[in-house]
Design a protein around this motif. Structure first.
Motif, PDB file in Angstrom:
ATOM      1  N   SER A  18       0.852  -1.240  -0.057  1.00  0.00           N
ATOM      2  CA  SER A  18       0.123  -0.103  -0.135  1.00  0.00           C
ATOM      3  C   SER A  18       0.793   1.278   0.078  1.00  0.00           C
ATOM      4  O   SER A  18       0.384   2.362  -0.095  1.00  0.00           O
ATOM      5  CB  SER A  18      -0.709  -0.044   1.261  1.00  0.00           C
ATOM      6  OG  SER A  18      -0.150  -0.436   2.401  1.00  0.00           O
ATOM      7  N   GLY A  19       2.086   1.075   0.122  1.00  0.00           N
ATOM      8  CA  GLY A  19       2.957   2.502   0.256  1.00  0.00           C
ATOM      9  C   GLY A  19       3.647   2.599  -1.050  1.00  0.00           C
ATOM     10  O   GLY A  19       3.141   2.109  -2.135  1.00  0.00           O
ATOM     11  N   GLY A  22       6.198   0.231  -2.577  1.00  0.00           N
ATOM     12  CA  GLY A  22       5.657  -1.167  -2.792  1.00  0.00           C
ATOM     13  C   GLY A  22       4.161  -1.184  -3.861  1.00  0.00           C
ATOM     14  O   GLY A  22       4.417  -2.170  -4.569  1.00  0.00           O
ATOM     15  N   THR A  66       3.758  -6.935  12.634  1.00  0.00           N
ATOM     16  CA  THR A  66       4.426  -7.267  13.893  1.00  0.00           C
ATOM     17  C   THR A  66       3.446  -8.274  14.503  1.00  0.00           C
ATOM     18  O   THR A  66       3.577  -8.267  16.004  1.00  0.00           O
ATOM     19  CB  THR A  66       4.603  -5.757  14.572  1.00  0.00           C
ATOM     20  OG1 THR A  66       3.387  -5.042  14.745  1.00  0.00           O
ATOM     21  CG2 THR A  66       5.470  -4.921  13.966  1.00  0.00           C
ATOM     22  N   ALA A  91       7.724  -3.583   3.306  1.00  0.00           N
ATOM     23  CA  ALA A  91       7.201  -2.972   4.444  1.00  0.00           C
ATOM     24  C   ALA A  91       8.343  -2.194   5.349  1.00  0.00           C
ATOM     25  O   ALA A  91       9.287  -2.946   5.795  1.00  0.00           O
ATOM     26  CB  ALA A  91       6.010  -3.815   5.337  1.00  0.00           C
ATOM     27  N   THR A 188      13.818   8.383  -1.655  1.00  0.00           N
ATOM     28  CA  THR A 188      12.817   8.257  -2.484  1.00  0.00           C
ATOM     29  C   THR A 188      11.699   9.041  -2.319  1.00  0.00           C
ATOM     30  O   THR A 188      11.283   9.074  -0.970  1.00  0.00           O
ATOM     31  CB  THR A 188      12.465   6.656  -2.759  1.00  0.00           C
ATOM     32  OG1 THR A 188      13.424   5.895  -2.815  1.00  0.00           O
ATOM     33  CG2 THR A 188      11.685   6.472  -3.916  1.00  0.00           C
TER      34      THR A 188
END
Ligand code: NAP
Length: 266
Positions: A18-19, A22, A66, A91, A188
């Motif tokens: 979702s980043g 990624g 996590t 992630a 980035t």
């Protein structure tokens, strides 16, 4: 034979989908995939990305890396969908802060997300990857895992640990069909960098890539041999200098301290 031809078409798990980096990797990887399992915490962002990716079957696992339940959900999905041959541990979280006043909870989260989670996810998926004729794990590190930088002590520690983990596991699995590799972007333009980091990068004239440039380099890396890749010719030179003559980067970064301190959150 390049690493890509060994595991093509990919059946991939991609964390941090979702980043910025990624999602760019997902878009460029999808045409070469027979299965893409996207992992993240932001369900709406993952569903939006899935709706865009028409070229391969996409499955979403939404959860916190996590949390051991998320790792189990990824393993269950990978097994029930017919296995995987690529794990991309992408992630990550960052926090630009003076170490002495950085919250212990934040330090723990940086290590849990950037180091422990990819280690535990890799451990959990090794048996699934071993079942493929050829497979690879790619850990997304950072130039900051090889050059310690003020304001990023905990992040640098986690990324340096990830690089050490990659090398050790690569050697441990050298006689298996699972390759373990390391890909290190430089700065980035994504949401991981706060406005303060963006302003500092501009003040220091730090080169910044777009997520699309990083994803294109990542695809070339998958296609190539070699266990690690660091982006940026100048950054690769500084990494080498940092290994051979660390006093030189010590001096250069010390000279940048007033600008770095000016941008550190109070
Ligand atoms: N951008 C840079 O300057 C830069 C430079 C070198 C290396 N890198 C590395 O590149 C990778 C991708 O970073 P990015 O720039 O694309 O950052 P980003 O846009 O902030 O994306 C980070 C991703 O990680 C996910 N994530 C974070 N914590 C998580 C957790 N506990 N559980 C599950 N997912 C979690 C986020 O999911 P949600 O959105 O769902 O929270 C998001 O998808 C990171 O490993 C980063 O360290 C970035």
């Amino acid at each position: 034979m390049g690493a890509r031809s060994a595991g093509f078409p990919y059946r991939a798990v991609l964390t941090g989908a979702s980043g910025g980096i990624g999602a760019a990797i997902a878009r460029q990887l999808a045409p070469g995939c027979a299965l893409l399992i996207l992992v993240g915490r932001n369900r709406a962002a993952l569903e939006g990305l899935r709706d865009e990716l028409k070229s391969c079957p996409v499955h979403i696992v939404c959860g916190d890396l996590t949390d051991p339940r998320t790792l189990s959900a990824i393993e269950t999905a990978a097994r029930s969908l017919g296995g995987i041959n690529l794990l991309v541990n992408n992630a990550g979280v960052s926090d630009f802060h003076a170490f002495a006043s950085q919250s212990p909870d934040v330090i723990a989260t940086l290590l849990a997300t950037n180091l422990l989670a990819p280690m535990l996810l890799t451990r959990q998926l090794i048996p699934v990857l071993m079942a493929a004729p050829a497979a690879q794990v790619v850990n997304i590190g950072s130039v900051f895992g090889m050059i310690g930088f003020p304001g990023f002590a905990a992040y640098c520690a986690a990324k340096a640990g990830l690089k050490g983990f990659t090398q050790a596991l690569r050697r441990e699995l050298a006689d298996s069909a699972v390759e373990v590799r390391h890909f290190a972007p430089r700065a980035t333009r994504t949401a991981i960098n706060s406005d303060a980091v963006g302003a500092m990068n501009r003040a220091l004239k730090t080169a910044e890539d777009t997520p699309e440039q990083v994803a294109a380099a990542f695809l070339r890396f998958l296609d190539a041999n070699g266990w690690q890749r660091t982006l940026g010719a100048k950054e690769r030179f500084f990494v080498l200098l940092n290994q051979l003559l660390p006093a030189l980067p010590d001096g250069a970064i010390r000279a940048q301290l007033p600008i770095i301190r000016k941008h550190l959150p109070k």
